[in-house]
Design an enzyme around this catalytic site. Sequence first.
Site, mmCIF file in Angstrom:
data_model
loop_
_atom_site.group_PDB
_atom_site.id
_atom_site.type_symbol
_atom_site.label_atom_id
_atom_site.label_comp_id
_atom_site.label_asym_id
_atom_site.label_seq_id
_atom_site.Cartn_x
_atom_site.Cartn_y
_atom_site.Cartn_z
ATOM 1 C CE LYS A 129 74.367 33.390 76.598
ATOM 2 N NZ LYS A 129 74.679 34.826 76.539
ATOM 3 C CE LYS A 165 75.233 28.752 78.503
ATOM 4 N NZ LYS A 165 76.247 28.746 77.411
ATOM 5 N NE ARG A 215 85.500 34.627 75.135
ATOM 6 C CZ ARG A 215 84.801 35.687 75.555
ATOM 7 N NH1 ARG A 215 85.344 36.880 75.508
ATOM 8 N NH2 ARG A 215 83.573 35.539 76.002
ATOM 9 N NE ARG A 229 86.330 32.837 80.006
ATOM 10 C CZ ARG A 229 85.231 33.205 79.341
ATOM 11 N NH1 ARG A 229 84.800 34.444 79.448
ATOM 12 N NH2 ARG A 229 84.603 32.345 78.573
ATOM 13 N NE ARG A 237 77.495 32.712 88.003
ATOM 14 C CZ ARG A 237 77.039 33.840 88.554
ATOM 15 N NH1 ARG A 237 76.337 34.681 87.822
ATOM 16 N NH2 ARG A 237 77.308 34.125 89.814
ATOM 17 C CG ASP A 277 82.915 31.901 75.813
ATOM 18 O OD1 ASP A 277 84.030 32.441 75.672
ATOM 19 O OD2 ASP A 277 81.908 32.496 76.215
ATOM 20 C CD GLU A 285 77.719 32.378 75.876
ATOM 21 O OE1 GLU A 285 78.163 33.526 75.633
ATOM 22 O OE2 GLU A 285 77.140 32.086 76.938
ATOM 23 C CG ASN A 287 81.047 35.864 73.536
ATOM 24 O OD1 ASN A 287 80.088 36.197 74.208
ATOM 25 N ND2 ASN A 287 81.705 34.741 73.729
#
Length: 323
Positions: A129, A165, A215, A229, A237, A277, A285, A287
């Site tokens: 994050k 979050k 993503r 997504r 979400r 993301d 984000e 990852n």
Amino acid sequence: MPTGNALTLLFVMDPIQTVNIREDTTFALMLEAQRRGHRVYYADPDDLGVDRGRVVALAAPVVLRREPGRHVDVGPRERLDLDAQVDVAFQRKDPPVDAAYIAATQVLGVCRRTLVLNRPSSILAFNEKLFALHFADLMPPTIVTRDIAELRGFMAEIGGELVVKPLGGRGGEGVFVVSASDRNLGSILEQATDFGRRRAMGQQFLPAVREGDKRILLLEGEPLGALLRVPAKGEFRANLHVGGAGARGVLDDADRRIVERLAPELRREGLFFVGIDVIGGRLTEINVTSPTCIQEIDAIDGVCLETQVIERVELRAAERRGA
């Protein structure tokens, strides 16, 4: 070190026996490595250690197949000296990044000859994050605090809707959208911050999430593939395991600008395989632990992204051998 073109690859991961073979990115990477003639080992993070300065693992050779219910044969565990016997180690344990995860990653950081992906020091340095905040101008307005009053004030400043979050969560767990009219607002913020004892991230809600959360997978900073997504009806979400649906992800100009900004930093920090993301052209984000979605992109786009990843691994391992 192994001779010839065959590599010995060690995957440090969650139990191989329980992976979802239709979705799991690590399984796809392992299966492709096996197909290309490499030796594939599996180890639990708890089975890593250091013996007089050398990283060792109790690891099992595996034989994989794309057959539900019998997807893996696990051989007897062997004690491997990583720098002597392993070309490449993948740290693919899923978050949370807790004390056990940190210890295992620090152990992998002791390796000198083995190529560890992603670089352990960088995994530990960059919370998924918080890393995005190094590029705050690419993000929606964001705050990180444990102060509930600050979260309330920030929410009012940005228009009354806030995504909250946990800093150590994954897959949409513990993520809420709240507003000033929400009767549960106080309780949600108390839980998110553990009554003011734990930092949480507050981020402006982006209505564009209704069209999808993109993503984008990056290989050494280069776009590898993308998945859009799309949240289920009544859900904000977009994570697939909470009901989001996968659709073809196409990079637009905003996405490419984000990738161009991130790429030099990712390469400099040894972040070989990363998932970012993006919602409505805004970075949310980065990852770096165990990015997913290879199999979903493969299915939608008719590609085989794991081949590209393992080919790049082979190249980097060959360079390391020759160093």
